[in-house]
Design a protein around this motif. Structure first.
Motif: not given
Length: 507
Positions: A36, A38, A181, A183, A367, A369-372, A375
């Motif tokens: 899930e 990177r 947050t 990431g 869930t 966020n776009r920073f992996q 949060y």
């Protein structure tokens, strides 16, 4: 021609990295999980995570008075080396399991995989360890506030109120949440920076103390002097109480496992980081501790200090007000990074527990966020931190009791997978690349014995005669936490948690 060779070299490195990522993802899939996150963590970054969590400068500085008043220099020196040796054995035990199961849940997942027939063990380990990480982060952020309060006292003669200190702790909790947050990349860069900060900071502190201290203590004082401010008469017991300083400082090596799903070749890198962080901290901590012991001017003065952090008095006496503030800044920055890393670990634990139905609101806590970044887990840690920090306004004793339980909870969490390896040595059939071989059981047994010893030591009274103000309330706090987890198991976990839930199946 040169450009072509560079392109070929770059392409070769990219291909090799892609191959390593594929190997790591395949190992995770074999354990039943799809990738899930990177994989952006190198060995240096993963090692930095554990270094951040251990926080050698912060742990040594914040808890130094524990050993200084319980045994003095002789207890500190021998206690540090003895505890470092056994903590290294614990790290080896955990690293072997980590190499076999390089997943985000760490201790919790290992227990579940090694004893799948007793799911309550995994449930208890997961909840206990996640709360320990949250509480350790909270303690770290309050300690940052106390360092700032000490700097205000040393530099301006101003004493901050408990409300002001709590407000700073709130701000630090929120700051830790913001960094987490952002990431994986932000945490990775911070962890790399922390390694250099720790090395450079240790060098600066050591040189400053040894050069500027007006009186240097003799080797006889550093290696043989005994001090006792506890009230207990037994010299042996007093020295053992000083061991708590070393254990508290060295906890956190296993944090590397919490980012295993974000590391390339995690089955190799994560265990190396777990064991390597303790080995490095042993040597760095020894150098720093010896400089403190050679530079301390008056132990009674440190014991009677009015500063928020007692080591501020040691710095003040040894190097004067201006350089004392420099020393405090060096340690405080390290403490900030350590607290951030604890929330990194707790948020990943919440994610892993939710993934396996051991934590409520599964969809939310899984869930990214776009920073992996998970949060929901990050800001749950922040919320708990802000609530518990308020206890400091009413009673520093009550707050200390809640947070001292974190150190015991970490050791109890270590104990769970090690117990399984001692009494069920066949619990692992297919070891990872990091394997202790014939030394596995002896190392695990020694680790088990030391964990039990430390857990008992942590709940014994540290002062005599004991009263309302100096009583060790750790057992009350840990007992309360265990009761809450037990109630949660019978009310909810028993029905929803059956062990790790696979998110990947081979077709």
């Amino acid at each position: 021609m040169v450009k072509s060779e560079r392109r070929d070299s770059s392409a070769g490195e990219d291909k090799e990295e892609a191959c390593d990522v594929a190997v790591s993802d395949q190992r995770l899939q074999d354990l039943g999980y799809k990738s899930e996150f990177r994989r952006e963590m190198s060995l240096f970054k993963v090692l930095g995570i554990s270094f951040c969590a251990i926080g050698i400068l912060t742990g040594m500085s914040s808890a130094f008075q524990t050993g200084l008043f319980s045994g003095g220099p002789v207890g500190l020196f021998w206690g540090w080396n003895i505890c470092s040796f056994f903590m290294f054995l614990i790290a080896l035990s955990l690293a072997e399991i980590c190499s076999t199961y390089p997943t985000m849940g760490g201790l919790y997942f290992w227990v579940c995989k090694m004893k799948p027939d007793i799911p309550i063990l995994g449930f208890f380990t997961g909840w206990l360890y996640s709360m320990a990480m949250v509480f350790t982060g909270i303690a770290g952020n309050l300690t940052v506030a106390l360092y700032l309060a000490s700097m205000a006292e040393v530099g301006q003669g101003r004493t901050l109120t408990r409300v002001e200190i709590t407000a700073i702790a709130w701000a630090m909790n929120i700051f830790s949440g913001i960094v987490n947050t952002i990431g994986t990349k932000a945490i990775g860069h911070m962890s790399m920076f922390n390694v250099w900060w720790t090395l450079g900071g240790t060098f600066v502190l050591t040189i400053t103390l040894l050069v500027k201290a007006p009186v240097k203590n003799s080797p006889d004082f550093v290696f043989t002097n005994f001090q006792n401010f506890t009230g207990w008469e037994s010299r042996g017991f007093v020295v053992l109480l000083g061991f708590l300083q070393a254990v508290y400082t060295l906890e956190g090596c296993e944090t590397a496992a919490q980012v295993a799903e974000e590391a390339v070749r995690a089955e190799i890198l994560a265990p190396l980081a777990v064991a390597g962080s303790i080995a490095g901290s042993w040597l760095i901590g020894l150098a720093y501790m010896l400089s403190l012991l050679f530079a301390v001017q008056n132990i009674a003065s440190v014991q009677a200090t009015t500063y928020a952090i007692p080591i501020s008095q040691l710095f003040y006496d040894a190097v004067g007000p201006q350089l004392a503030q420099l020393c405090l800044v060096v340690v405080m920055v390290s403490q900030v990074m350590a607290a951030i890393t604890n929330f990194t670990a707790s948020s990943r634990l919440f994610y892993a527990l939710a993934r396996d139905n051991a934590f409520p609101l599964k969809k939310q806590f899984m869930t990214l966020n776009r920073f992996q970044a998970p949060y929901w887990g990050v800001w749950t840690s922040v919320l708990i931190g802000c609530i518990i920090s308020c206890a400091y306004i009413g009673s520093a004793v009550a707050f200390d009791a809640m947070l001292s339980s974190a150190a015991i909870s970490v050791m109890l969490s270590y104990l769970q997978p090690i117990i399984i390896r001692v009494f069920w040595p066949d619990s692992i059939e297919d070891f990872g690349p990091f394997c202790l071989g014939k030394w596995s059981w002896p190392v695990n047994f020694a680790s088990f014995s030391f964990c039990v010893f430390v857990c008992i030591l942590f709940v014994l009274p540290t002062a005599y005669p004991a009263n309302v103000l100096n009583m060790n309330y750790s057992i009350v706090a840990v007992g309360g936490l265990l009761v809450i987890i037990t109630i949660n198991w019978f009310w909810w976990g028993k029905h929803s948690f059956k062990g790790p839930v696979k998110t990947f199946t081979f077709k």
